[in-house]
Design an enzyme around this catalytic site. Structure first.
Site, PDB file in Angstrom:
ATOM      1  CE1 TYR A 134      -1.740  23.587   1.631  1.00 39.41           C
ATOM      2  CE2 TYR A 134      -2.075  23.921  -0.714  1.00 39.41           C
ATOM      3  CZ  TYR A 134      -1.548  23.183   0.321  1.00 39.41           C
ATOM      4  OH  TYR A 134      -0.834  22.048   0.063  1.00 39.41           O
ATOM      5  NE  ARG A 187      10.854  22.187   1.847  1.00 33.65           N
ATOM      6  CZ  ARG A 187       9.523  22.066   1.692  1.00 33.65           C
ATOM      7  NH1 ARG A 187       8.689  23.044   1.981  1.00 33.65           N
ATOM      8  NH2 ARG A 187       9.023  20.944   1.261  1.00 33.65           N
ATOM      9  CE  LYS A 205       0.874  21.515   3.241  1.00 36.91           C
ATOM     10  NZ  LYS A 205       1.012  20.938   1.908  1.00 36.91           N
ATOM     11  CD  GLU A 276       3.247  19.681   4.649  1.00 35.00           C
ATOM     12  OE1 GLU A 276       2.416  18.763   4.715  1.00 35.00           O
ATOM     13  OE2 GLU A 276       3.841  19.993   3.586  1.00 35.00           O
ATOM     14  CG  ASP A 277       6.623  22.806   4.509  1.00 36.34           C
ATOM     15  OD1 ASP A 277       6.430  21.850   3.733  1.00 36.34           O
ATOM     16  OD2 ASP A 277       6.208  23.945   4.279  1.00 36.34           O
ATOM     17  CG  ASP A 299       1.892  16.764   2.321  1.00 34.70           C
ATOM     18  OD1 ASP A 299       1.391  16.007   1.473  1.00 34.70           O
ATOM     19  OD2 ASP A 299       1.729  17.997   2.321  1.00 34.70           O
ATOM     20  CG  ASP A 300       6.914  18.738   2.433  1.00 34.16           C
ATOM     21  OD1 ASP A 300       6.329  19.561   1.733  1.00 34.16           O
ATOM     22  OD2 ASP A 300       6.926  18.791   3.683  1.00 34.16           O
ATOM     23  CG  ASN A 454       4.252  25.468  -3.721  1.00 36.05           C
ATOM     24  OD1 ASN A 454       3.733  25.827  -4.770  1.00 36.05           O
ATOM     25  ND2 ASN A 454       4.089  24.258  -3.211  1.00 36.05           N
ATOM     26  CG  ASN A 499      -0.257  22.165  -3.597  1.00 35.92           C
ATOM     27  OD1 ASN A 499      -0.524  21.500  -2.604  1.00 35.92           O
ATOM     28  ND2 ASN A 499       0.422  23.291  -3.529  1.00 35.92           N
TER      29      ASN A 499
HETATM   30  N1  LIG Z   1       3.972  21.298  -5.484  1.00 32.20           N
HETATM   31  C1  LIG Z   1       4.028  20.623  -4.373  1.00 32.20           C
HETATM   32  O1  LIG Z   1       3.083  19.942  -3.974  1.00 32.20           O
HETATM   33  C2  LIG Z   1       5.280  20.659  -3.551  1.00 32.20           C
HETATM   34  C3  LIG Z   1       5.472  19.696  -2.571  1.00 32.20           C
HETATM   35  C4  LIG Z   1       6.655  19.695  -1.813  1.00 32.20           C
HETATM   36  C5  LIG Z   1       7.600  20.673  -2.043  1.00 32.20           C
HETATM   37  N2  LIG Z   1       7.345  21.631  -2.982  1.00 32.20           N
HETATM   38  C6  LIG Z   1       8.318  22.698  -3.224  1.00 32.20           C
HETATM   39  O2  LIG Z   1       9.525  22.151  -3.682  1.00 32.20           O
HETATM   40  C7  LIG Z   1      10.598  22.965  -3.282  1.00 32.20           C
HETATM   41  C8  LIG Z   1      11.691  22.086  -2.709  1.00 32.20           C
HETATM   42  O3  LIG Z   1      11.238  21.398  -1.586  1.00 32.20           O
HETATM   43  P1  LIG Z   1      12.183  20.317  -0.873  1.00 32.20           P
HETATM   44  O4  LIG Z   1      11.485  19.871   0.346  1.00 32.20           O
HETATM   45  O5  LIG Z   1      12.621  19.283  -1.827  1.00 32.20           O
HETATM   46  O6  LIG Z   1      13.418  21.237  -0.476  1.00 32.20           O
HETATM   47  P2  LIG Z   1      14.912  20.804  -0.183  1.00 32.20           P
HETATM   48  O7  LIG Z   1      15.553  21.960   0.448  1.00 32.20           O
HETATM   49  O8  LIG Z   1      14.922  19.492   0.507  1.00 32.20           O
HETATM   50  O9  LIG Z   1      15.536  20.577  -1.647  1.00 32.20           O
HETATM   51  C9  LIG Z   1      15.820  21.599  -2.555  1.00 32.20           C
HETATM   52  C10 LIG Z   1      16.708  21.010  -3.637  1.00 32.20           C
HETATM   53  O10 LIG Z   1      16.875  21.978  -4.660  1.00 32.20           O
HETATM   54  C11 LIG Z   1      18.251  22.036  -5.003  1.00 32.20           C
HETATM   55  N3  LIG Z   1      18.604  23.343  -5.553  1.00 32.20           N
HETATM   56  C12 LIG Z   1      18.789  24.514  -4.900  1.00 32.20           C
HETATM   57  N4  LIG Z   1      19.193  25.459  -5.773  1.00 32.20           N
HETATM   58  C13 LIG Z   1      19.257  24.871  -6.987  1.00 32.20           C
HETATM   59  C14 LIG Z   1      19.628  25.338  -8.267  1.00 32.20           C
HETATM   60  N5  LIG Z   1      20.000  26.591  -8.469  1.00 32.20           N
HETATM   61  N6  LIG Z   1      19.596  24.447  -9.294  1.00 32.20           N
HETATM   62  C15 LIG Z   1      19.212  23.163  -9.105  1.00 32.20           C
HETATM   63  N7  LIG Z   1      18.852  22.679  -7.904  1.00 32.20           N
HETATM   64  C16 LIG Z   1      18.855  23.524  -6.859  1.00 32.20           C
HETATM   65  C17 LIG Z   1      18.971  21.747  -3.693  1.00 32.20           C
HETATM   66  O11 LIG Z   1      20.326  21.368  -3.922  1.00 32.20           O
HETATM   67  C18 LIG Z   1      18.110  20.638  -3.146  1.00 32.20           C
HETATM   68  O12 LIG Z   1      18.501  19.407  -3.724  1.00 32.20           O
HETATM   69  C19 LIG Z   1      10.028  24.000  -2.329  1.00 32.20           C
HETATM   70  O13 LIG Z   1       9.846  25.208  -3.011  1.00 32.20           O
HETATM   71  C20 LIG Z   1       8.681  23.445  -1.958  1.00 32.20           C
HETATM   72  O14 LIG Z   1       7.740  24.460  -1.715  1.00 32.20           O
HETATM   73  C21 LIG Z   1       6.226  21.625  -3.740  1.00 32.20           C
HETATM   74  O1  LIG Z   2       2.398  23.602   0.966  1.00 26.65           O
HETATM   75  C1  LIG Z   2       2.273  23.437  -0.255  1.00 26.65           C
HETATM   76  O2  LIG Z   2       1.587  24.206  -0.948  1.00 26.65           O
HETATM   77  C2  LIG Z   2       2.887  22.257  -0.953  1.00 26.65           C
HETATM   78  C3  LIG Z   2       4.058  21.644  -0.306  1.00 26.65           C
HETATM   79  O3  LIG Z   2       3.737  20.956   0.853  1.00 26.65           O
HETATM   80  C4  LIG Z   2       5.221  22.555  -0.111  1.00 26.65           C
HETATM   81  O4  LIG Z   2       5.922  22.371   0.874  1.00 26.65           O
HETATM   82  O5  LIG Z   2       5.443  23.412  -0.956  1.00 26.65           O
HETATM   83 MG   LIG Z   3       5.099  21.095   2.384  1.00 29.03          MG
END
Ligand SMILES: NC(=O)c1ccc[n+]([C@@H]2O[C@H](COP(=O)([O-])OP(=O)(O)OC[C@H]3O[C@@H](n4cnc5c(N)ncnc54)[C@H](O)[C@@H]3O)[C@@H](O)[C@H]2O)c1
Ligand SMILES: O=C(O)C[C@H](O)C(=O)O
Ligand SMILES: [Mg+2]
Length: 612
Positions: A134, A187, A205, A276-277, A299-300, A454, A499
């Site tokens: 993962y 993404r 997942k 997802e993603d 999930d996101d 991530n 996460n």
């Molecule tokens: N920890 C978790 O469980 C978890 C869950 C979902 C997503 N994530 C992570 O979150 C991140 C974003 O996912 P998402 O689906 O929202 O992506 P997304 O592409 O939909 O959104 C990214 C956002 O970040 C902004 N951004 C980009 N550069 C920036 C900067 N320099 N300053 C401020 N904002 C900035 C973009 O404008 C956009 O609003 C990914 O790295 C993903 O892995 C983590």
């Molecule tokens: O996949 C993960 O580890 C968490 C989340 O779904 C992500 O997109 O980053």
């Molecule tokens: Mg995800």
């Protein structure tokens, strides 16, 4: 009459709860196999490698196809763990990516060969192996997928399959599928558009589903919707395994996803589909489009929101404040994408549900405890072409606003002394020294920093940075795993992992066992509240916001039960094969947890019987 029905019901519940919970020492009933000889050895579901007893070797035509010595499951297990440790030893000093990929390969080979042994080592060692199967290693695997590809896993539906999906879905060999994770690869974590290579994410997942939620691996299905890619590098890569065309857009794109959803639903009407993603626009659009028609969730958007909410509530408790004070927390969110907006929506909703909030002028739209930044800086009402989902959280220029806040203000300019700084930006290191030092001014006695992006390279900061620059009173959580930090007084600075893996397995399992018609906000809130309440005050005082991943099966049983009960409360539960929704309704909370735990699949070798 009523009394008889009630008595029948409680007898039925006793029966459901008395079937022995699967466990390490469990012996399975026989399993009928329609194959013989090498076909069995090449089927990872039936294969036991050297552990086939002699009687089975005779019965199944395996005599002579294996070395004569019969090993026990425990010996096989030990042998695998030893070879894993030797690999760790032999790769010392090699770059992290080389070591991680080598570990992924050895686990993947076991997965391909012997699923029982694979899932047992995964369940028993989830804390060590989750970072390989993962996040973060799965990100590396996706980046290199076309080169790493040896044999397919899951299904691939491409833009070229338009009109064929309804028949293609029957190519999947399993009769029944309970859980599907689908991506379009647009993404992948914070790594961007990886096209068909994103299939690694649904695979990872679903491995977590098997390990954490005990979903039978024969009933999971990872799916890639290949609608092209806009990643130029991949389009030019000769090894790239996906469609070499730009991504479909608009109605053409939606027609592919519609057809896929119809096909899945036609064959497995009760399967849960986890999106997802997907890039933000499609994440929201598809959620809106399908959530009341199918049993699905994103999930996101939704899983992440629940995990973040549990962390935010933990941060309130860490300050020694009552939960109702959540409505007064100042929260800066960096990243207004699918995850960031999902978190904001759920946090806002939770604030509105806090006891006593109705007194504060219905909190309402004017109440805004959030400062949201995207790639163009602070989002205010003067931002052009603001997405309505984001507009709810845009800052206005009311009298309550700090003077030097302006549209597009940078993170260091947003000097609001927040209680929480939360990153979902996908930009590694964006919480730099200057930003973190500014958090010393936080109005919280223990400022919370959540670097949730991530994989590891995209985390907004590290725990070392936080305890060094914000202070040792800070609390920290990240999306990818980090090690705890030793603080100056010898205490531990906890690197919590925030996460969505804490919630999605329980959301899927609860929906499945209750036979939910769809997945409601109430079910998602129940999941988040269950996770938030899992942690004790003692742990919170130490800076522990999330339980150890080692307890993921126990956590998932609780979350699954909470989700199932919420489905019942909302009359969304239709029950599943051995459970009528009325049985679920009459179960106590702890009986529901027991029931959910007992329904989890656990890997043990079953005696195999040939049907010929
Ligand atoms: N920890 C978790 O469980 C978890 C869950 C979902 C997503 N994530 C992570 O979150 C991140 C974003 O996912 P998402 O689906 O929202 O992506 P997304 O592409 O939909 O959104 C990214 C956002 O970040 C902004 N951004 C980009 N550069 C920036 C900067 N320099 N300053 C401020 N904002 C900035 C973009 O404008 C956009 O609003 C990914 O790295 C993903 O892995 C983590
Ligand atoms: O996949 C993960 O580890 C968490 C989340 O779904 C992500 O997109 O980053
Ligand atoms: Mg995800």
């Amino acid at each position: 009459m009523w009394r008889h029905a009630a008595a029948r019901r409680s007898a039925q519940i006793r029966r459901l709860l008395s079937t022995s919970a699967p466990s390490a020492g469990a012996v399975r009933g026989p399993c009928i196999v329609h194959k013989r000889g090498t076909d069995i050895l090449h089927d990872p579901w039936y294969n036991k490698d050297t552990a086939f007893p002699l009687t089975e070797r005779d019965r199944l035509g395996l005599r002579g196809l294996l070395p004569p010595r019969v090993m026990s499951f425990e010996q096989q297990y030990e042998r695998f763990i030893n070879s894993y440790h030797s690999l760790e030893h032999n790769t010392q000093g090699e770059p992290d990516s080389v070591v991680s990929l080598a570990k992924w390969r050895i686990l993947n080979r076991l997965h391909d060969r012997n699923e029982t042994l694979y899932y047992r080592v995964l369940i028993d060692n989830i804390k060590d192996f989750a970072p390989i199967i993962y996040t973060p290693t799965v990100g590396l695997v996706c980046e290199n997928y076309s080169g790493l590809f040896r044999r397919p896993r899951g299904m691939y539906f491409s833009a070229k399959d338009k009109g064929e999906m309804m028949s293609m879905i029957y190519n999947w060999p399993a009769e029944k599928v309970d859980m599907i994770v689908v991506t379009d690869g647009s993404r992948i974590l914070g790594l961007g558009d990886l096209g068909v290579q994103g299939i690694g994410i649904p695979i990872g997942k679903l491995d977590v589903y098997v390990a954490a939620a005990g979903i039978n691996p024969q009933k999971v299905l990872p799916i890639m919707l290949d609608v092209g890619t806009n990643n130029e590098e991949l389009l030019e890569d000769k090894l790239y395994l996906g469609l070499r065309q730009p991504r479909l857009e608009g109605e053409e794109y939606l027609a592919v996803v519609d057809e896929f959803m119809e096909a899945v639903h036609a064959r497995w009407p009760k399967a849960i589909v986890q999106f997802e993603d997907f890039q933000m626009k499609w994440a929201f659009e598809t959620l809106q489009r399908y959530r009341s028609r199918f049993c699905m969730f994103n999930d996101d958007v939704q899983g992440t929101a629940g995990v973040a909410l549990a962390g935010l509530l933990g941060a309130v408790r860490a300050q020694g404040r009552p939960l109702a004070d959540f409505t007064k927390q100042k929260i800066v969110v960096v990243g207004a994408g699918s995850a960031g907006i999902g978190v904001l929506n759920m946090a806002k909703h939770a604030m509105l549900r806090m006891p006593g909030t109705h007194k504060i002028g219905e909190l309402g739209e004017g109440h805004n405890q959030f400062w949201v930044l995207d790639k163009d800086g602070l989002i205010t009402k003067s931002r052009k072409d603001l997405d309505p989902a984001v507009a709810r959280f845009a800052r206005g220029y009311g009298p309550e606003e700090v003077e030097d806040l302006h549209e597009g203000a940078s993170l260091v300019e947003v000097k609001v002394k927040p209680h929480v700084l939360l990153g979902l930006s996908g930009v590694g290191g964006i919480f730099n020294e200057e930003v973190l030092k500014a958090m010393k001014e936080s109005d919280s006695p223990c400022p919370a920093i959540f670097a949730m992006s991530n994989p590891t390279t995209k985390a907004e900061c590290t725990p070392e940075d936080v305890f060094k620059h914000v202070g040792e009173n800070a609390v920290f959580a990240s999306g990818s795993p980090f090690s705890n930090v030793t603080l100056s007084n010898g205490r531990k600075g906890y690197a919590n992992q925030a996460n969505n893996m804490y919630l999605f397995p329980g959301i899927g399992l609860g929906a499945l066992l209750s036979g939910a018609r769809h997945i409601s906000d109430g079910m998602l809130h129940a999941a988040a509240e269950c996770l938030a309440s899992y942690i004790t005050d003692d742990a919170i005082r130490k800076g522990i916001l999330f339980p150890s991943i080692s307890s993921i099966r126990h956590i998932t049983a609780r979350v699954g039960a909470a989700v199932a009960r919420a489905a019942v409360d909302e009359d969304l539960a239709e029950g599943c094969s051995d459970l009528d929704p009325r049985d679920l309704r009459s179960m106590s909370e702890s009986d529901t947890v027991d029931y959910v735990a007992r329904k989890m699949w656990y890997p043990v070798y079953s005696p195999l019987v040939n049907d010929k």
